[in-house]
Write an enzyme that holds these catalytic residues in place. Structure first.
Site, PDB file in Angstrom:
ATOM      1  CD  GLU A   1      -4.783   2.595   4.498  1.00  3.90           C
ATOM      2  OE1 GLU A   1      -5.915   2.074   4.551  1.00  3.90           O
ATOM      3  OE2 GLU A   1      -4.112   2.660   3.447  1.00  3.90           O
ATOM      4  NE  ARG A   2      -0.171   4.237   4.586  1.00  2.00           N
ATOM      5  CZ  ARG A   2       0.691   3.296   4.210  1.00  2.00           C
ATOM      6  NH1 ARG A   2       1.607   2.849   5.028  1.00  2.00           N
ATOM      7  NH2 ARG A   2       0.621   2.777   3.012  1.00  2.00           N
TER       8      ARG A   2
ATOM      9  CG  ASN B   1      -8.130   2.556   1.269  1.00  4.55           C
ATOM     10  OD1 ASN B   1      -8.395   3.007   0.149  1.00  4.55           O
ATOM     11  ND2 ASN B   1      -6.905   2.530   1.755  1.00  4.55           N
TER      12      ASN B   1
ATOM     13  CE  LYS C   1      -7.630   5.117  -2.210  1.00  3.07           C
ATOM     14  NZ  LYS C   1      -6.611   4.704  -1.200  1.00  3.07           N
TER      15      LYS C   1
ATOM     16  CD  GLU D   1      -3.208   4.201  -3.122  1.00  2.00           C
ATOM     17  OE1 GLU D   1      -3.868   4.242  -2.082  1.00  2.00           O
ATOM     18  OE2 GLU D   1      -2.034   4.607  -3.199  1.00  2.00           O
TER      19      GLU D   1
ATOM     20  NE  ARG E   1       1.135   8.150  -7.264  1.00  2.00           N
ATOM     21  CZ  ARG E   1       1.395   7.618  -6.075  1.00  2.00           C
ATOM     22  NH1 ARG E   1       2.295   6.651  -5.976  1.00  2.00           N
ATOM     23  NH2 ARG E   1       0.766   8.020  -5.007  1.00  2.00           N
TER      24      ARG E   1
ATOM     25  CG  ASP F   1       0.581   9.435  -1.197  1.00  2.00           C
ATOM     26  OD1 ASP F   1      -0.233  10.153  -0.611  1.00  2.00           O
ATOM     27  OD2 ASP F   1       0.679   8.205  -1.006  1.00  2.00           O
TER      28      ASP F   1
ATOM     29  CD  GLU G   1       1.379   7.190   3.810  1.00  2.00           C
ATOM     30  OE1 GLU G   1       0.420   7.986   3.799  1.00  2.00           O
ATOM     31  OE2 GLU G   1       1.534   6.304   2.966  1.00  2.00           O
TER      32      GLU G   1
ATOM     33  CG  HIS H   1       6.823   7.603  -3.361  1.00  2.00           C
ATOM     34  ND1 HIS H   1       6.977   6.367  -2.774  1.00  2.00           N
ATOM     35  CD2 HIS H   1       5.483   7.819  -3.433  1.00  2.00           C
ATOM     36  CE1 HIS H   1       5.775   5.859  -2.522  1.00  2.00           C
ATOM     37  NE2 HIS H   1       4.851   6.725  -2.893  1.00  2.00           N
TER      38      HIS H   1
ATOM     39  CD1 TRP I   1       2.371   1.602  -5.928  1.00  4.03           C
ATOM     40  CD2 TRP I   1       2.234  -0.626  -5.880  1.00  4.03           C
ATOM     41  NE1 TRP I   1       1.050   1.284  -5.833  1.00  4.03           N
ATOM     42  CE2 TRP I   1       0.931  -0.089  -5.802  1.00  4.03           C
ATOM     43  CE3 TRP I   1       2.389  -2.007  -5.873  1.00  4.03           C
ATOM     44  CZ2 TRP I   1      -0.207  -0.887  -5.715  1.00  4.03           C
ATOM     45  CZ3 TRP I   1       1.255  -2.807  -5.783  1.00  4.03           C
ATOM     46  CH2 TRP I   1      -0.030  -2.252  -5.704  1.00  4.03           C
TER      47      TRP I   1
HETATM   48  C1  GCV Z   1      -5.848   5.561   2.580  1.00  6.87           C
HETATM   49  C2  GCV Z   1      -1.315   6.681   0.204  1.00  6.87           C
HETATM   50  C3  GCV Z   1      -1.285   5.894   1.475  1.00  6.87           C
HETATM   51  C4  GCV Z   1      -2.503   5.002   1.615  1.00  6.87           C
HETATM   52  C5  GCV Z   1      -3.749   5.877   1.492  1.00  6.87           C
HETATM   53  C6  GCV Z   1      -3.707   6.590   0.156  1.00  6.87           C
HETATM   54  C7  GCV Z   1      -4.883   7.519  -0.036  1.00  6.87           C
HETATM   55  O1  GCV Z   1      -1.115   5.857  -0.894  1.00  6.87           O
HETATM   56  O2  GCV Z   1      -0.111   5.128   1.514  1.00  6.87           O
HETATM   57  O3  GCV Z   1      -2.455   4.362   2.854  1.00  6.87           O
HETATM   58  O4  GCV Z   1      -4.922   5.135   1.630  1.00  6.87           O
HETATM   59  O5  GCV Z   1      -2.532   7.352   0.078  1.00  6.87           O
HETATM   60  O6  GCV Z   1      -4.690   8.698   0.212  1.00  6.87           O
HETATM   61  O7  GCV Z   1      -5.940   7.089  -0.429  1.00  6.87           O
END
Ligand code: GCV
Length: 722
Positions: free
Chosen positions: A188-189, A231, A308, A312, A357, A386, A414, A545, A567
């Site tokens: 992811e990323r 995640n 986490k 999300e 947020r 973020d 990212e 963002h 979002w």
């Molecule tokens: C791992 C952001 C990213 C997500 C990431 C999230 C997080 O929203 O876009 O990809 O998820 O941060 O830090 O949990």
């Protein structure tokens, strides 16, 4: 002339050394990172091989000291052209790895060595027992490892080796990389290929990359690695999976890194088959205890968990009406007897909460200050949204004096153009770390750095700094050569959050490129300005963002239809005919009130808010007068134009290095900068076109019109962006 055996041997090794020194450097594909150990100029190389002809370590040395000695051998061989001999007898000039009480000749140093904090080291050139020696001394083998890398770094960055006298200790206890790597090897990323962890082939097959990765981490003092994505999937804790984790732990152990796992809050139910995962359920507590015991049976030095929760879409304690502190307790209790750490993330925002947020994490955590167990660290992102190109520091820093807070930076970019755009993150980390929260509860300045390293509180708390890794299976590890510098600077600042980004850039460049000094300095200057360029062409004046949906690459300022308000970029810029920006002052969401009074007062008024953060905190009319004297609309466009120009200058600077930098890396960086310049223009044009469609204002005189119509920018989709 009679040729004795030893004469022939000396002649031969002299020839080999001469060949090694004069050999053209091997192809530079980036695999060696900053650990290239490229040959020093001849005079320095000869002096080094005279001074470091032997590496001494006691016969009973353990794995980390062995790893240290191997690295010294590798480094000295590369730098001097001659591999040192290994020994344990006190004779001749040598580099000596020394723990207290190990070498009679170094007894006078014992007290100094014993006083060093875990991981700390001392580097000293001295005469002892009749020999001229270089001492790499520490209280434990971990310090020998870090000291060896530090000595090799000193060799390459101009330290006077004949008179070396350095002492260093890590200021932060846990210096960690967080991999967002999935079990199917996607990341992811991640912008550097597949995950470095080949889960499918583990535990039997073990890539040599694991050791090289561990060496790179050790060279920075990184001592903890979270292997998988926050995640997370329950299967990572399955009995069938844990041997894979144990195999990685084995590979990283000699280099002083403990493995951690990201775990899913609902594992008791999903993996254990329990009725629920409620932290108040005794069966859930027992499940965590049994699972943790199982992990430690396999991996006795296992680091702990990262969680986490309720963020999300991830499960968490709120699902059962419990707080984060209550949710953390069962895992923390299970880990504590084993010395394990629980890292609980504060990156939370709720789909059911209409609050700004930026305020939500503070609201969910600060009331629970003092309620987290002693082996819990709450991991807070550097800013409240973020990982944006620029954010003010997170208001939680300094606001929870009775809770151990750790930092989460993102190394993978990212929101800063992935591995395509060149952005050295050192100045961004430095900006956050040196920010003064002005919070009470400790002594001296309450900078983020001093809150993180615990010196502000002075109570011996557990301290931690984490970076979301940018490492993958691409040959150059990070997707681009300059992204290696972000791994590097993160590690160096985790060791000491008060180090300066420019000095770190300089040492990285010295080790990474064999180029003359003026060229190296030019690269440092290119790096230092690069993050600000990104801010200018993506999100100037505190905007944030505004990136395209989901992949976050390229502009998406117009996006407004996504299910959750936060979002959508329009949620953040709030541009309309009357003005632009998010009002977080007392007349708006009042997020400023989450900061200490002096900081809140500064950011409550546009006139006292730094221009770089203006639209983060204020919604202002298009004709608002900026400190530069310009009105906001032309001032905003000027920032975009500046960003594009800055990338043009970066590119021109790099192009001037043709022939000075090895061809392979030169070409790769040049191609990326070309793309970056084109995309900076894309960002600028799309942003100007969009904002103009909202405010209806003419373009100021002399300002170039966007190349395309807004509709063309909106129509651009990147379905396969990583
Ligand atoms: C791992 C952001 C990213 C997500 C990431 C999230 C997080 O929203 O876009 O990809 O998820 O941060 O830090 O949990």
């Amino acid at each position: 002339m009679r040729l004795t055996g030893s004469f022939v041997l000396r002649l031969f090794s002299g020839l080999v050394a001469a060949l090694l020194i004069s050999a053209p450097s091997r192809a530079e594909d980036g695999y060696q990172l900053w650990l290239r150990y490229a040959a020093l100029p001849q005079a320095e190389a000869q002096a080094l091989s005279r001074q470091a002809g032997r590496v001494l370590l006691p016969p009973e040395a353990g794995a980390m000291a062995q790893a240290a000695a191997e690295e010294l051998e590798r480094g000295i061989a590369g730098l001097s052209g001659r591999k040192p001999a290994r020994g344990s007898a006190w004779q001749g000039p040598a580099v000596v790895l020394a723990l207290p009480g190990q070498w009679a000749a170094l007894q006078p140093l014992d007290a100094d060595l014993k006083a060093l904090r875990e991981g700390g080291y001392l580097l000293r050139t001295m005469t002892a027992g009749g020999q001229r020696v270089t001492v790499i001394g520490a209280a434990s083998e971990r310090g020998l490892l870090y000291g060896s890398f530090a000595w090799l770094r000193a060799l390459q960055t101009g330290a006077d080796l004949a008179r070396l006298d350095q002492r260093a200790e890590p200021k932060v206890a846990w210096r960690m990389l967080n991999h967002w790597d999935n079990l199917d090897r996607t990341v992811e990323r991640g912008y550097a290929g597949q995950s470095i962890w080949n889960w499918w082939e583990l535990p039997d097959m073990r890539s040599t990359r694991y050791r090289d990765y561990a060496r790179a981490n050790a060279s920075l003092g990184i001592n903890g690695v979270v292997l998988n994505n926050v995640n997370s999937k329950p299967e990572v804790l399955a009995s069938s999976w844990l041997p894979k984790v144990a195999a990685i732990a084995e590979e990283l152990r000699p280099y002083g890194q403990k493995v951690f796992l990201s775990v899913r809050f609902s594992s008791p139910k999903e993996l254990g088959g329990l009725a629920n995962s409620d932290p108040a359920n005794p069966a859930v507590r027992a499940w965590w205890q049994a699972k943790v015991d199982e992990v430690y049976r396999l991996i006795p030095d296992f680091g702990g968990f990262l969680v986490k929760a309720n963020s999300e879409g991830q499960p968490g304690p709120h699902d059962y009406g419990r707080s984060h502190a209550e949710g953390a307790a069962p895992m923390a209790d299970a880990l504590r007897p084993h010395g394990g750490l629980l890292i609980w993330r504060a990156f939370v925002y709720s789909e059911a909460d209409a609050t700004d947020r930026a305020k939500q994490a503070y609201q969910q955590f600060v009331p629970w200050d003092g309620q987290f167990a002693s082996n819990v660290v709450v991991q807070v992102k550097n800013g409240a949204i973020d990982f944006q190109p620029r954010e003010p520091f997170h208001p939680m820093f300094g606001a929870m004096p009775k809770t151990q807070l750790g930092m989460e930076f993102q190394i993978t970019k990212e929101y800063l153009g992935f591995a395509t755009h060149l952005a050295y993150l050192g100045p961004m980390y430095e900006e956050v770390l040196r920010a003064d929260t002005q919070q009470p509860g400790g002594t001296g300045r309450a900078t983020v750095a001093r809150i993180l390293d615990g010196s502000f509180y002075g109570d011996g708390r557990v301290t931690m700094m984490a970076g979301v890794a940018n490492v993958g299976s691409e040959r150059n590890w990070s997707g681009s050569h300059f992204d290696q510098a972000n791994w590097y600077v993160f590690g160096r600042m985790a060791w000491d959050p008060e180090l300066k980004s420019e000095a770190i850039a300089r040492e990285w460049v010295q080790q990474t490129f064999s180029a003359p000094q003026p060229a190296r300095e030019s690269i440092v200057q290119l790096m230092q300005g690069s993050r600000e360029a990104v801010v200018n062409y993506m999100t100037p004046l505190g905007l944030h963002h505004l990136m395209a949906t989901s992949h976050h690459y390229g502009p998406g300022l117009w996006v407004s239809e996504l299910a959750r308000p936060e979002w959508n970029p329009v949620y953040y810029h709030r541009a309309d005919k009357g003005g632009i920006g998010f009002d977080r002052s007392p007349s708006g969401s009042n997020a400023v009130a989450q900061y200490a009074p002096a900081v809140a007062a500064r950011w409550a008024r546009p006139a006292t808010t730094e221009p770089e953060l203006l639209l983060w905190f204020h919604h202002l009319p298009w004709d608002y007068k900026l400190p530069s004297g310009q009105a906001l609309w032309p001032g905003l466009i000027a920032q975009y134009d500046l960003g594009v120009r800055q990338v043009g200058e970066m590119r021109a600077r790099w192009d001037r290095l043709k022939g000075v930098i090895d061809a392979e890396r030169f070409a790769d960086v040049a191609a990326r900068l070309k793309a970056q310049e084109r995309e900076a223009q894309w960002w600028r044009d799309a942003s100007v076109a969009y904002f103009q469609s909202v405010n209806g204002l003419p373009l100021p005189a002399g300002v170039a019109a966007p190349a395309l119509k807004l509709e063309d920018y909106k129509a651009r989709h990147l379905p396969y962006a990583p």
